[in-house]
Design an enzyme around this catalytic site. Structure first.
Site, PDB file in Angstrom:
ATOM      1  N   SER A 107       0.839  -1.201   0.000  1.00 11.82           N
ATOM      2  CA  SER A 107       0.000   0.000   0.000  1.00 11.82           C
ATOM      3  C   SER A 107       0.879   1.258   0.000  1.00 11.82           C
ATOM      4  CB  SER A 107      -0.980  -0.060   1.183  1.00 11.82           C
ATOM      5  OG  SER A 107      -2.057   0.819   1.000  1.00 11.82           O
ATOM      6  N   ASP A 246      -9.627  -5.737  -3.929  1.00  9.73           N
ATOM      7  CA  ASP A 246      -8.653  -4.857  -3.286  1.00  9.73           C
ATOM      8  C   ASP A 246      -8.974  -3.377  -3.507  1.00  9.73           C
ATOM      9  OD1 ASP A 246      -6.160  -3.927  -2.296  1.00  9.73           O
ATOM     10  OD2 ASP A 246      -5.042  -5.504  -3.336  1.00  9.73           O
ATOM     11  N   HIS A 273      -7.348  -6.076   0.448  1.00  8.46           N
ATOM     12  CA  HIS A 273      -6.093  -5.322   0.472  1.00  8.46           C
ATOM     13  C   HIS A 273      -4.935  -6.099   1.104  1.00  8.46           C
ATOM     14  CE1 HIS A 273      -4.131  -1.595  -0.277  1.00  8.46           C
ATOM     15  NE2 HIS A 273      -4.029  -1.189   0.974  1.00  8.46           N
TER      16      HIS A 273
END
Length: 295
Positions: A107, A246, A273
């Site tokens: 991320s 996601d 995610h």
């Protein structure tokens, strides 16, 4: 039992907490960059076995502003910036003598990795793992606003009102955002591994300052993050991982895959995610095989 070493590394007036899994071998360590900003290393502990499986150290740390590292919230505007977090990353490498590494960013950690590679041209990064990340804040926001349209109408309205007024305190907005994150980040249920459920320390101001009030409203100092066109200059081997559900949508992942000259993309069905949590065994195997193939 694998050896776990914890260290506090001096970083200017601050300190960075570092957790090292396994003992040094002749293989380049895997250095992990967590998300957020402000999420802390905790969830990466589910990847500890990769040290054994791939025959190398796995190194994770809490970035400035969260976890066991210094949390200089009183200096947020200057401390919580990409420049400072890159300096911290450079400092971690220097203090630990990490001349050769494989670099995984999840991320925001993937954003940090791309900023580091594109703007600082570091030496000794053998391969890059981009885990549920992004090359464009604008595309990310556009894609998440597309996903918001699948929420119930009332929740859509609550999110729109919060974004319009700048007031993110209403219960309706908070419920809508929680529902959205359950669908596309990870739904926190008691059966998840302890590191994923562990309460993290600090991080909220780092997130707000760097990114914004939520995933889809990037109004922090990273709002102009745009590296899509820079990816063509990154010739190192890159592994992209993401989930079908996601926050890093397939379009976001594909925009990186299409622009990186030497990339592979693994899409995890039914994952949000955190495929490395939701499909842990499969992810560890993929990651270990990748690292061995890129040594």
């Amino acid at each position: 039992m694998m050896q776990i070493t914890e260290k506090y590394l001096p970083f200017g007036n601050w300190q960075t907490y570092c957790r090292i899994v396994g003992e040094a071998t002749d293989r380049a360590p895997l250095l992990l960059l967590h998300g957020g900003p402000g999420s802390s290393h905790n969830y990466f502990e589910v990847l500890d076995q990769v040290a054994e499986k791939s025959g190398r150290q796995v190194i994770m740390y809490d970035q400035l502003g969260c976890g066991n590292s210094s949390i200089p919230d009183d200096q947020a505007e200057t401390a919580y910036t990409a420049q400072t977090w890159v300096k911290e990353l450079e400092n971690v490498r220097e203090q630990l003598g990490l001349d050769q590494i494989h670099l995984l960013g999840q991320s925001w950690g993937g954003m940090l990795a791309l900023i580091y590679l594109c703007d600082y041209q570091p030496e000794g990064v053998k391969s890059l793992i981009l885990s549920s990340t992004l090359a464009s804040a604008k595309l990310w926001s556009q894609e998440l606003h597309r996903l918001i349209k699948y929420l119930p109408k009332g929740e859509q309205a609550a999110i729109k009102e919060a974004e319009t007024t700048g007031n993110y305190d209403s219960l309706a907005y908070q419920a809508a955002n929680a529902h959205f994150m359950d669908q596309h980040a990870i739904k926190l249920t008691p059966d998840l591994p302890e590191p994923v459920l562990r309460k993290k320390k600090g991080g909220s101001l780092a997130y707000l300052t760097g990114w914004g009030p939520n995933e889809y409203t990037p109004i922090g100092n990273l709002h102009g993050y745009e590296y899509t066109d820079r990816l063509k200059d990154l010739h190192l081997p890159a592994l992209i991982t993401s989930g079908t559900d996601d926050l890093c949508t397939p379009l976001v992942a594909k925009s990186m895959y299409d622009n990186l000259p030497n990339a592979r993309w693994e899409l995890f069905a039914g994952c949000g995610h955190m495929p490395f949590v939701q499909e842990n065994a499969k992810y560890q195997e993929l990651l270990s095989d990748w690292l061995i193939s890129q040594d």
